[in-house]
Enzyme design. Structure first.
Site, PDB file in Angstrom:
ATOM      1  N   SER A   1      31.872  -0.894  41.968  1.00 57.36           N
ATOM      2  CA  SER A   1      32.066  -1.138  40.550  1.00 57.36           C
ATOM      3  C   SER A   1      32.947  -0.004  40.035  1.00 57.36           C
ATOM      4  O   SER A   1      32.591   1.166  40.170  1.00 57.36           O
ATOM      5  CB  SER A   1      30.702  -1.121  39.855  1.00 57.36           C
ATOM      6  OG  SER A   1      30.861  -1.225  38.455  1.00 57.36           O
TER       7      SER A   1
ATOM      8  N   LYS B   1      34.886  -4.717  41.793  1.00 57.43           N
ATOM      9  CA  LYS B   1      34.503  -5.170  40.442  1.00 57.43           C
ATOM     10  C   LYS B   1      35.066  -4.169  39.454  1.00 57.43           C
ATOM     11  O   LYS B   1      34.906  -2.964  39.644  1.00 57.43           O
ATOM     12  CB  LYS B   1      32.978  -5.240  40.350  1.00 57.43           C
ATOM     13  CG  LYS B   1      32.388  -5.191  38.947  1.00 57.43           C
ATOM     14  CD  LYS B   1      30.887  -5.428  38.977  1.00 57.43           C
ATOM     15  CE  LYS B   1      30.157  -4.503  38.011  1.00 57.43           C
ATOM     16  NZ  LYS B   1      28.688  -4.656  38.097  1.00 57.43           N
TER      17      LYS B   1
ATOM     18  N   LYS C   1      35.364  -2.971  35.361  1.00 62.71           N
ATOM     19  CA  LYS C   1      34.766  -3.089  34.029  1.00 62.71           C
ATOM     20  C   LYS C   1      35.856  -3.527  33.062  1.00 62.71           C
ATOM     21  O   LYS C   1      37.000  -3.038  33.145  1.00 62.71           O
ATOM     22  CB  LYS C   1      34.197  -1.736  33.596  1.00 62.71           C
ATOM     23  CG  LYS C   1      33.006  -1.298  34.433  1.00 62.71           C
ATOM     24  CD  LYS C   1      31.793  -2.174  34.141  1.00 62.71           C
ATOM     25  CE  LYS C   1      30.559  -1.647  34.841  1.00 62.71           C
ATOM     26  NZ  LYS C   1      29.366  -2.433  34.499  1.00 62.71           N
TER      27      LYS C   1
ATOM     28  N   ASP D   1      33.201  -7.207  34.928  1.00 61.11           N
ATOM     29  CA  ASP D   1      31.921  -7.047  34.222  1.00 61.11           C
ATOM     30  C   ASP D   1      32.201  -6.544  32.810  1.00 61.11           C
ATOM     31  O   ASP D   1      32.823  -5.494  32.631  1.00 61.11           O
ATOM     32  CB  ASP D   1      31.060  -6.019  34.984  1.00 61.11           C
ATOM     33  CG  ASP D   1      29.649  -5.880  34.399  1.00 61.11           C
ATOM     34  OD1 ASP D   1      29.338  -6.551  33.385  1.00 61.11           O
ATOM     35  OD2 ASP D   1      28.862  -5.089  34.957  1.00 61.11           O
TER      36      ASP D   1
ATOM     37  N   GLU E   1      30.992 -11.185  34.846  1.00 58.22           N
ATOM     38  CA  GLU E   1      29.607 -10.758  34.639  1.00 58.22           C
ATOM     39  C   GLU E   1      29.336 -10.454  33.168  1.00 58.22           C
ATOM     40  O   GLU E   1      30.101  -9.731  32.527  1.00 58.22           O
ATOM     41  CB  GLU E   1      29.374  -9.503  35.507  1.00 58.22           C
ATOM     42  CG  GLU E   1      27.948  -9.021  35.569  1.00 58.22           C
ATOM     43  CD  GLU E   1      27.819  -7.791  36.502  1.00 58.22           C
ATOM     44  OE1 GLU E   1      28.705  -7.561  37.357  1.00 58.22           O
ATOM     45  OE2 GLU E   1      26.828  -7.066  36.350  1.00 58.22           O
TER      46      GLU E   1
ATOM     47  N   ASP F   1      23.633 -10.464  34.112  1.00 62.92           N
ATOM     48  CA  ASP F   1      23.013  -9.172  34.439  1.00 62.92           C
ATOM     49  C   ASP F   1      21.991  -8.870  33.337  1.00 62.92           C
ATOM     50  O   ASP F   1      20.800  -9.230  33.459  1.00 62.92           O
ATOM     51  CB  ASP F   1      24.122  -8.094  34.534  1.00 62.92           C
ATOM     52  CG  ASP F   1      23.612  -6.670  34.719  1.00 62.92           C
ATOM     53  OD1 ASP F   1      22.399  -6.444  34.647  1.00 62.92           O
ATOM     54  OD2 ASP F   1      24.432  -5.745  34.927  1.00 62.92           O
TER      55      ASP F   1
ATOM     56  N   LYS G   1      18.714  -6.441  39.479  1.00 62.69           N
ATOM     57  CA  LYS G   1      18.520  -4.990  39.462  1.00 62.69           C
ATOM     58  C   LYS G   1      17.030  -4.715  39.423  1.00 62.69           C
ATOM     59  O   LYS G   1      16.319  -5.266  38.560  1.00 62.69           O
ATOM     60  CB  LYS G   1      19.189  -4.368  38.230  1.00 62.69           C
ATOM     61  CG  LYS G   1      20.705  -4.335  38.286  1.00 62.69           C
ATOM     62  CD  LYS G   1      21.297  -3.700  37.046  1.00 62.69           C
ATOM     63  CE  LYS G   1      22.819  -3.672  37.126  1.00 62.69           C
ATOM     64  NZ  LYS G   1      23.444  -3.344  35.824  1.00 62.69           N
TER      65      LYS G   1
ATOM     66  N   GLY H   1      23.879  -2.088  40.535  1.00 64.19           N
ATOM     67  CA  GLY H   1      23.612  -0.647  40.614  1.00 64.19           C
ATOM     68  C   GLY H   1      23.551  -0.044  39.230  1.00 64.19           C
ATOM     69  O   GLY H   1      24.058  -0.627  38.262  1.00 64.19           O
TER      70      GLY H   1
END
Ligand code: OSB
Ligand code: MG
Length: 374
Positions: A135, A161, A163, A188, A213, A238, A262, A290
């Site tokens: 990420s 991934k 952000k 995400d 996400e 998520d 998670k 994570g």
């Protein structure tokens, strides 16, 4: 299994590089570790709450309060069968799942040690090698992002991934796809958009993402379903999946095609396994998210990721991406093929480095069971 005492401690660990999401930048983690002392073994758990209540309602300080005043006093001195029944001994605290998970996961670890089983096998895992992804936070420039992606691909990671947030999204995806048309790429948003952004979000479809996400509100399943109907890109939830009931609702309503699980967000291994089972029955692929964990939380994430339904690369990455020196031995490493082997040692499979942890500790409290109490 008798829990004789519980240690709560807070450690501070600077990240090797800041991590930025749509809700803010983190440079140093304040991590709460829980140790359960049980008949000669020590189980360790990590609270994944952030320093501030921005990802969810919890923070390091709220978790400390709930653990110290409610959860640890109830479990210290208790006789438990193991991780699976730990929640039954907890008082009726609503929410505060990350605080509960830290304690429950420590009990799972202690149970695995007592039974001399790898934690991955105690929780029902079957996988031996886990596909690893990374990420990558919001960067100060596009160049920095492209350099970071190049480095992570070089290291072998199987999925990138990034952000995103308004102002750091389509241009960035355009640049990444220009350079790497074929890599497995996700993004995400950590709830940075609303349905007013529908036309904008539809433009994500052209980048052939593995998934998008949590684009919308952190507590909203229904409207993600409406968005999913408008996109070809698969949504992954998520923040808004806190339990197996939420997972079932999201799947039935077709609010996503993929789930991120998670441990902290759902309250520990027991609920995480139930979320996995609901998704598995519905053929919805899952992966392990994570929360910038130290080695203790990382070890637990690996055990969870060994369950059969974790078919997609998780945000399970090497210790060195986060820490100068991790608090476990061995540190978590990734093979050049982008895989992490599941430990076959008993318990969590990664020893804690006691001296380092002592040095990083800023507060500590021992909660003892009442002597003579059963
Ligand atoms: O949404 O997955 C998230 C980190 C902090 C809070 C939320 C998230 C994240 C990450 C980092 O994406 C994953 C990791 O590398 O630990
Ligand atoms: Mg996320």
């Amino acid at each position: 299994m008798k829990i004789e005492a519980i240690t709560l401690r807070e450690i501070r660990m600077p990240l090797v590089r800041f991590f930025e999401t749509s809700f803010g930048r983190t440079s140093e983690r304040r991590i709460l570790l829980v140790t359960v002392h049980c008949e000669g073994v020590e189980g360790w758990g990590e609270c994944t709450a952030g320093e501030h209540p921005f990802y969810c309602e919890e923070s390091t300080d709220t978790a400390w309060m709930v653990l110290r005043d409610y959860l640890a006093p109830a479990l210290a001195g208790a006789e438990v069968e193991g991780g699976r029944d730990a929640a039954r001994h907890m008082p009726a605290v609503r929410g505060h799942r990350m605080a509960k998970a830290a304690l429950e996961n420590a009990i799972w670890d202690a149970e695995a040690q007592q039974r001399q089983l790898p934690l991955s096998r105690l929780v029902g895992g079957t996988r031996e090698e886990l596909p690893a992804g990374v990420s990558i936070g919001i960067q100060d420039s596009h160049e920095q992002l492209l350099e970071t992606i190049a480095r992570e691909l070089e290291a072998g990671y199987q999925r990138i991934k990034i952000k995103v947030k308004p102002g750091w999204d389509l241009d960035v995806l355009e640049k990444v796809r220009e350079k790497w048309p074929k890599i497995a790429l996700s993004c995400d948003a950590n709830s940075a958009y609303t349905l007013d952004d529908l036309e904008h979000l539809k433009k994500f479809d052209q980048y052939r993402l593995l998934m998008l996400e949590q684009p919308l509100w952190s507590d909203e399943i229904f409207l993600h379903g409406l968005l999913q109907r408008e996109l070809t890109t698969s949504l992954c939830l998520d923040e808004c999946i806190l339990s197996a009931r939420h997972a079932l609702a999201a799947i039935e309503w077709k609010a996503c095609r993929i789930l991120n699980i998670k441990l902290g967000r759902v309250g520990g291994f027991s609920e995480a396994i139930r979320v996995h089972d609901v998704a598995y029955r519905a053929a919805i692929p899952v992966w392990c998210g994570g929360m910038l964990e130290s080695g203790v939380g990382r070890a637990h994430n690996l055990a969870l990721s060994s369950l059969t339904g974790f078919t997609l690369p998780g945000d399970v990455s090497a210790s060195a991406r986060y820490w100068q020196e991790d608090i476990v031995d061995p540190e978590i490493t990734v093979t050049p093929q982008g895989e992490i082997p599941v430990s076959t040692a008993t318990g969590r499979g990664y020893e804690v480095k006691r001296e380092l942890i002592e040095r990083l500790t800023v507060r500590q409290e021992l909660v003892r069971g009442l002597t003579g109490a059963s």
